[in-house]
Design an enzyme around this catalytic site. Sequence first.
Site, PDB file in Angstrom:
ATOM      1  N   HIS A 161     102.026  45.208 122.380  1.00 13.81           N
ATOM      2  CA  HIS A 161     101.982  46.348 123.309  1.00 13.81           C
ATOM      3  C   HIS A 161     103.399  46.816 123.631  1.00 13.81           C
ATOM      4  O   HIS A 161     103.701  48.004 123.568  1.00 13.81           O
ATOM      5  CB  HIS A 161     101.241  45.944 124.587  1.00 13.81           C
ATOM      6  CG  HIS A 161     101.379  46.923 125.717  1.00 13.81           C
ATOM      7  ND1 HIS A 161     100.682  48.095 125.768  1.00 13.81           N
ATOM      8  CD2 HIS A 161     102.153  46.898 126.837  1.00 13.81           C
ATOM      9  CE1 HIS A 161     101.003  48.756 126.875  1.00 13.81           C
ATOM     10  NE2 HIS A 161     101.907  48.049 127.549  1.00 13.81           N
ATOM     11  N   SER A 209     114.880  68.394 132.993  1.00 10.82           N
ATOM     12  CA  SER A 209     115.848  69.414 133.406  1.00 10.82           C
ATOM     13  C   SER A 209     115.445  70.784 132.885  1.00 10.82           C
ATOM     14  O   SER A 209     115.486  71.781 133.618  1.00 10.82           O
ATOM     15  CB  SER A 209     117.243  69.073 132.883  1.00 10.82           C
ATOM     16  OG  SER A 209     117.675  67.850 133.431  1.00 10.82           O
ATOM     17  N   TYR A 245     117.459  53.103 128.588  1.00  5.60           N
ATOM     18  CA  TYR A 245     118.036  54.429 128.822  1.00  5.60           C
ATOM     19  C   TYR A 245     117.820  55.326 127.616  1.00  5.60           C
ATOM     20  O   TYR A 245     117.680  56.539 127.749  1.00  5.60           O
ATOM     21  CB  TYR A 245     119.514  54.318 129.192  1.00  5.60           C
ATOM     22  CG  TYR A 245     119.672  53.591 130.503  1.00  5.60           C
ATOM     23  CD1 TYR A 245     119.328  54.224 131.686  1.00  5.60           C
ATOM     24  CD2 TYR A 245     120.080  52.277 130.557  1.00  5.60           C
ATOM     25  CE1 TYR A 245     119.396  53.568 132.886  1.00  5.60           C
ATOM     26  CE2 TYR A 245     120.151  51.606 131.754  1.00  5.60           C
ATOM     27  CZ  TYR A 245     119.808  52.253 132.918  1.00  5.60           C
ATOM     28  OH  TYR A 245     119.858  51.590 134.097  1.00  5.60           O
ATOM     29  N   LYS A 273     120.920  62.823 139.552  1.00  8.68           N
ATOM     30  CA  LYS A 273     119.951  63.573 138.755  1.00  8.68           C
ATOM     31  C   LYS A 273     118.738  63.959 139.591  1.00  8.68           C
ATOM     32  O   LYS A 273     118.294  65.106 139.560  1.00  8.68           O
ATOM     33  CB  LYS A 273     119.524  62.760 137.530  1.00  8.68           C
ATOM     34  CG  LYS A 273     120.676  62.474 136.584  1.00  8.68           C
ATOM     35  CD  LYS A 273     120.222  62.282 135.155  1.00  8.68           C
ATOM     36  CE  LYS A 273     119.703  63.541 134.538  1.00  8.68           C
ATOM     37  NZ  LYS A 273     120.741  64.385 133.953  1.00  8.68           N
ATOM     38  N   HIS A 310     121.821  41.404 133.772  1.00  8.14           N
ATOM     39  CA  HIS A 310     120.945  41.374 134.954  1.00  8.14           C
ATOM     40  C   HIS A 310     119.507  41.022 134.567  1.00  8.14           C
ATOM     41  O   HIS A 310     118.665  40.871 135.433  1.00  8.14           O
ATOM     42  CB  HIS A 310     121.018  42.689 135.744  1.00  8.14           C
ATOM     43  CG  HIS A 310     120.513  43.880 135.022  1.00  8.14           C
ATOM     44  ND1 HIS A 310     121.069  45.123 135.147  1.00  8.14           N
ATOM     45  CD2 HIS A 310     119.496  44.046 134.155  1.00  8.14           C
ATOM     46  CE1 HIS A 310     120.414  45.979 134.403  1.00  8.14           C
ATOM     47  NE2 HIS A 310     119.462  45.357 133.789  1.00  8.14           N
ATOM     48  N   HIS A 311     119.258  40.919 133.275  1.00 10.10           N
ATOM     49  CA  HIS A 311     117.957  40.406 132.839  1.00 10.10           C
ATOM     50  C   HIS A 311     117.979  38.886 132.752  1.00 10.10           C
ATOM     51  O   HIS A 311     116.994  38.284 132.370  1.00 10.10           O
ATOM     52  CB  HIS A 311     117.589  40.969 131.463  1.00 10.10           C
ATOM     53  CG  HIS A 311     117.416  42.453 131.463  1.00 10.10           C
ATOM     54  ND1 HIS A 311     116.208  43.062 131.654  1.00 10.10           N
ATOM     55  CD2 HIS A 311     118.304  43.459 131.340  1.00 10.10           C
ATOM     56  CE1 HIS A 311     116.352  44.379 131.624  1.00 10.10           C
ATOM     57  NE2 HIS A 311     117.619  44.643 131.444  1.00 10.10           N
ATOM     58  N   GLU A 313     118.597  50.261 125.657  1.00 11.10           N
ATOM     59  CA  GLU A 313     117.367  50.772 125.063  1.00 11.10           C
ATOM     60  C   GLU A 313     116.481  51.461 126.104  1.00 11.10           C
ATOM     61  O   GLU A 313     115.859  52.485 125.810  1.00 11.10           O
ATOM     62  CB  GLU A 313     116.607  49.623 124.377  1.00 11.10           C
ATOM     63  CG  GLU A 313     115.210  49.965 123.892  1.00 11.10           C
ATOM     64  CD  GLU A 313     115.192  50.927 122.710  1.00 11.10           C
ATOM     65  OE1 GLU A 313     116.217  51.030 122.014  1.00 11.10           O
ATOM     66  OE2 GLU A 313     114.150  51.567 122.489  1.00 11.10           O
ATOM     67  N   HIS A 354     119.017  46.555 127.275  1.00 11.53           N
ATOM     68  CA  HIS A 354     119.155  47.364 128.471  1.00 11.53           C
ATOM     69  C   HIS A 354     119.479  48.820 128.147  1.00 11.53           C
ATOM     70  O   HIS A 354     118.794  49.707 128.636  1.00 11.53           O
ATOM     71  CB  HIS A 354     120.096  46.781 129.511  1.00 11.53           C
ATOM     72  CG  HIS A 354     119.880  47.490 130.802  1.00 11.53           C
ATOM     73  ND1 HIS A 354     118.734  47.329 131.536  1.00 11.53           N
ATOM     74  CD2 HIS A 354     120.569  48.454 131.421  1.00 11.53           C
ATOM     75  CE1 HIS A 354     118.743  48.158 132.556  1.00 11.53           C
ATOM     76  NE2 HIS A 354     119.849  48.857 132.518  1.00 11.53           N
ATOM     77  N   SER A 376     115.857  53.219 110.743  1.00  9.98           N
ATOM     78  CA  SER A 376     115.340  54.571 110.938  1.00  9.98           C
ATOM     79  C   SER A 376     116.047  55.269 112.084  1.00  9.98           C
ATOM     80  O   SER A 376     116.510  56.404 111.957  1.00  9.98           O
ATOM     81  CB  SER A 376     113.831  54.479 111.216  1.00  9.98           C
ATOM     82  OG  SER A 376     113.386  55.602 111.908  1.00  9.98           O
ATOM     83  N   SER A 377     116.170  54.556 113.215  1.00 13.95           N
ATOM     84  CA  SER A 377     116.782  55.191 114.386  1.00 13.95           C
ATOM     85  C   SER A 377     118.266  55.430 114.182  1.00 13.95           C
ATOM     86  O   SER A 377     118.811  56.419 114.666  1.00 13.95           O
ATOM     87  CB  SER A 377     116.571  54.319 115.617  1.00 13.95           C
ATOM     88  OG  SER A 377     115.233  54.353 115.993  1.00 13.95           O
ATOM     89  N   THR A 434     121.921  58.161 138.757  1.00  8.99           N
ATOM     90  CA  THR A 434     120.487  58.424 138.734  1.00  8.99           C
ATOM     91  C   THR A 434     120.089  59.245 139.961  1.00  8.99           C
ATOM     92  O   THR A 434     119.305  60.192 139.868  1.00  8.99           O
ATOM     93  CB  THR A 434     119.699  57.105 138.701  1.00  8.99           C
ATOM     94  OG1 THR A 434     120.282  56.265 137.703  1.00  8.99           O
ATOM     95  CG2 THR A 434     118.266  57.334 138.357  1.00  8.99           C
ATOM     96  N   TRP A 489     108.029  40.784 123.934  1.00  4.52           N
ATOM     97  CA  TRP A 489     108.797  41.684 123.067  1.00  4.52           C
ATOM     98  C   TRP A 489     110.273  41.312 123.046  1.00  4.52           C
ATOM     99  O   TRP A 489     111.032  41.871 122.256  1.00  4.52           O
ATOM    100  CB  TRP A 489     108.627  43.134 123.501  1.00  4.52           C
ATOM    101  CG  TRP A 489     109.491  43.546 124.641  1.00  4.52           C
ATOM    102  CD1 TRP A 489     109.199  43.412 125.958  1.00  4.52           C
ATOM    103  CD2 TRP A 489     110.797  44.117 124.574  1.00  4.52           C
ATOM    104  NE1 TRP A 489     110.241  43.860 126.714  1.00  4.52           N
ATOM    105  CE2 TRP A 489     111.232  44.305 125.897  1.00  4.52           C
ATOM    106  CE3 TRP A 489     111.649  44.501 123.527  1.00  4.52           C
ATOM    107  CZ2 TRP A 489     112.488  44.845 126.207  1.00  4.52           C
ATOM    108  CZ3 TRP A 489     112.900  45.046 123.850  1.00  4.52           C
ATOM    109  CH2 TRP A 489     113.301  45.214 125.173  1.00  4.52           C
ATOM    110  N   ARG A 531     104.337  36.962 135.218  1.00  2.00           N
ATOM    111  CA  ARG A 531     103.812  37.883 134.229  1.00  2.00           C
ATOM    112  C   ARG A 531     103.419  37.129 132.962  1.00  2.00           C
ATOM    113  O   ARG A 531     103.711  35.953 132.811  1.00  2.00           O
ATOM    114  CB  ARG A 531     104.841  38.966 133.909  1.00  2.00           C
ATOM    115  CG  ARG A 531     106.087  38.466 133.234  1.00  2.00           C
ATOM    116  CD  ARG A 531     107.173  39.513 133.240  1.00  2.00           C
ATOM    117  NE  ARG A 531     107.019  40.443 132.126  1.00  2.00           N
ATOM    118  CZ  ARG A 531     108.046  40.999 131.471  1.00  2.00           C
ATOM    119  NH1 ARG A 531     109.290  40.724 131.828  1.00  2.00           N
ATOM    120  NH2 ARG A 531     107.857  41.836 130.483  1.00  2.00           N
ATOM    121  N   ASP A 569     118.506  73.980 110.697  1.00  2.00           N
ATOM    122  CA  ASP A 569     117.811  72.706 110.477  1.00  2.00           C
ATOM    123  C   ASP A 569     118.737  71.596 110.921  1.00  2.00           C
ATOM    124  O   ASP A 569     119.805  71.848 111.481  1.00  2.00           O
ATOM    125  CB  ASP A 569     117.436  72.529 108.990  1.00  2.00           C
ATOM    126  CG  ASP A 569     116.239  71.586 108.814  1.00  2.00           C
ATOM    127  OD1 ASP A 569     116.277  70.490 109.414  1.00  2.00           O
ATOM    128  OD2 ASP A 569     115.287  71.943 108.115  1.00  2.00           O
TER     129      ASP A 569
END
Lengths: 287, 553, 197
Positions: free
Chosen positions: B92, B291, B280, B354, B325-326, B278, B276, B192-193, B351, B162, B473, B122
Amino acid sequence: MFNVNRQMLTRGALAAAVAIPATLIAGFALAQVEGQPTPGGLGLPNMVTPVGLGTQQFYNMVLMPIISFIALFVLGLLIYVSYRFNEQRNPIPSKLTHNTPLEIVWTLIPVLILLFISVPSLRLLAEQVEVPEASVTIKVTGNQWYWSYKYPEDQGGGFGFDQMLKPESELQPGDLRLLSVDNEAVVPVNEVIAVHITSNDVIHAFGVPSFGVRMDAIPGRLNQTWFKIEKEGVYYGQCFFICGKDHAYMPIVIRAVSREKYNEWLAQAKQKFASADSRVRVAAESH
Amino acid sequence: MASSTMAGAHDHPRGLRRFLFSTNHKDIGTLYIILGSIGGVIGFLLSLGMRLELAYPGVQIFPGLAEALQGADPSMALDAGKNLYNVFITVHGVLMIFFMAMPILIGGFGNWFVPIMIGAPDMAFPRLNNISFWLLFASLVLAVISMFVEGAPGMKGFGGGWTFYPPLSSNTGSPGPAMDFVILALHLAGASSILGAINFITTIFNMRAPGMTLHKMPLFVWSMLVTAFLLLLVLPVLAGCVTMLLTDRNFGTMFYDPAGGGDPLLFQHLLWFFGHPEVYIVILPGFGIISQIVSTFSKKPVFGYLGMAYAMVSIGVLGSIVWAHHMYTVGMSLNAQRYFTLATMVIAVPTGIKIFSWIATMWGGSISFRAPMVWAIGFIFVFTMGGITGVVLANASADKQFHEGYYVVAHFHYTLSLGAVFALYAGFYYWFPKMTGYMYSETLAKANFWLLFIGVNVVFFPQHFLGLGGMPRRYIDYPDAYALWNLVSSSGMIFVTLSLIVWFYAIIDAFMKKRLAGANPWGVGATTLEWTLSSPPPFHQFQVLPRITGASR
Amino acid sequence: MNAPAPRSRKRPQMIAAALVVGTAAMLGLSFASAPLYRAFCAATGFGGTPRTDLAGAPSPGERVLTVRFDANVARDLPWRFEPEVAKISLRTGETKTVYYKVANLSDRETSGQAAYNVTPGQAGAFFVKVACFCFEEKRLGPHEAEEWPVVFYLDPALEREEGMRGVREITLSYTFFAIKDSTAAKTSETAIAKPKG
């Protein structure tokens, strides 16, 4: 007439908004048993250690009010602009795109709020990390899927045991499904207990919510944390890092008793667990 | 410009050829959106399975699922079911991040609208673009296959979350090939990315129409630029990180194995150095979309354009230096925890800028509540909710109470499952008329919103209570005290499921009714270049490059 | 940025090449991180990695701390391994030797290698090993027993460190892991060990 109705509605809604959570919290607080999760609980458990109480205070008195205020503030602003500046009410849009003072304000105020949060946060952090002089050190080892405890020899221990989940079929009245175990770990109340944590296979995490303690058990590495339980009782915890299929089935039970009772337990436990030094070693010798 | 001069040279391919060998940014974008929708639906079905299981205490459905899906032996069904639950949470997570949010937001909307918004015919490297897509498709296939091959001894699929922490993901915990499939899937998705990111940066730097300066680019393009740089910075680290895991598993190296002088914590540092930023990467394109939409439907230019653009840049920079921080509970030293606490909290500042700038954009505007705007306002609220619990979790001291518990689950689902997904739907309903030429039913789009808004809030808000109460969890079963809020949480899935059905129906309805949208269905507020083209845009747009004058956003 | 002049066809390739180089650099860095991380930990004591200094202790300091000793053996190594003393008191700057008792419980020769750390993590920078059995692989014959020394001191610099002020006890921990045989043997072993179902 319409206005009056609306006012009454708002007032009613406000009253309900205050009253419903208040009664819920009050109701659940009554049902709360220390050391175990409260059915339908809304907040932190009742804390029984200085670190836990510090966490509770930090969350309930500092973080929770601030974040609730911010959420309601943003929600309020969104509702207000949606109402005040919808196209019926305000058909001609303004061209406002800059307001330097405002931009400085909404940068500085969050900075000040964060600074305000960081003071109690860092104080509590130091309290968590710095272990005071401990009178009992217990060694906890995570295994797939149970915890092993060792009480060191120099503190009247010199034995170890495994703590396994009590299967549902063996539960006695008063036991908790998924939380009760065969061998409870006993510690003296009102004394500093240092906990040394490691693992025998994959990563686990030792966590007892009512102590404010959570620490990873990592193979090849010793971690430490501490607690000082200020109330006699039975405290339940669970494994807090995914460790395979029975991750949900390796609870932790710590029983806090008086010093005298603890000494009695030590003497009994020494005999009870003397032979079963460690199943690991037995397994190793046989192979 | 390479592609614009060659544009007339090749015809407009049709049928299978058009999509299989497509080098057209709009067709590839469409393919990405379809792939992302498939990934998202599978990911949703997995979460539906989890919430059904968690509705009541005890283990109910997974043993049966394991028998049905993986052909588990009935005598082993309970264990296989417990393992399958872990496989579900793992897949998931992987699907929703790598095969739903990223493909739709970056591959889909990015490919479709970055070239158009900067006035380019293009992408800079159209063939590379095609490779990017098919690599991701292969990657999705590998990820799904991993669920059906052996992982933990005697069990199918990899069920370690994950984040793939060794030793659970190494030979100690999962000797079977399932984890190898996952690693290869990550390699392909990463490649790919990376190719996609190179393409985006080159396109944005090199193919802007005359007059389209960096400071005139629409904020969505800015968000894609920052995202692409983040991808290039951190995806190679993920690739290296999982490659070392692969060699640990198969070739006897000991990078993460304490038995050979390795350290499992190195994996966590590398993974979160990727992981982390990721988050963002997933949310920044959403910021860009919101926006555009807020400005369009308020009929006002974005408030504080430069502040908005550089807030995204600073979020990207700050987001790359706060990874540990994880890892507050791994036994870091006091000073390290202090640093990561303070650095993480600082992210709240850009943040906040924004959030307030979006509200200031609406302030004084003439807001029309069309479907995309409703989604955007929903986004601002749910993202704020996720953001403030993020401030709580930034504190190493408070995190000790919430780490690996349901409070964290609630937090990151508010930012991603609600935040990123709401931005994604907002973008979908904003650009659907442009991409297809047809207008959807406004009522269905709003019904979709309200069902999902109610649904996800019912699912995730009670999870804060579970986390506060101490529920860990990744548990297939929980102590009975957590039953109430789990049941409430699971019941929210009814609304979420309905919202998905309404979404499909809205799409079918739009294609059946064929209400023509026209070039610009949104009126004077829609000032970016895509609204100057027909709907759908011509196969090759901007044969003559547009010249940009005056202010833009 | 504002020059709408026709751009050369080379430029996108140049940008892409630069980006590829950057990506490759990050990839290289991620692999280099394994040795770099180890070196970083060893140099700074990060994550509770004790320092190594074969030269011996500097001048003695003032504070007295408790040092506790911890021992673990991985499941696959048939060893008994424990410290001779559970804890000692130690003045900073004072060099101390402590023995660990180790015995091979099996009928065959076995070898192991220790992983180690000190806790709390911030103590790593000030816990200095002069000599240690953990620096090398260890081999024990059938039922062989030995005593292995670790020589260390606490760096008096810890007295000036703010983060060490609250630390009264430092624990040195070892975990012995079996040295795995060659790659080929290991992979074939796991292949055989896999159950069929």
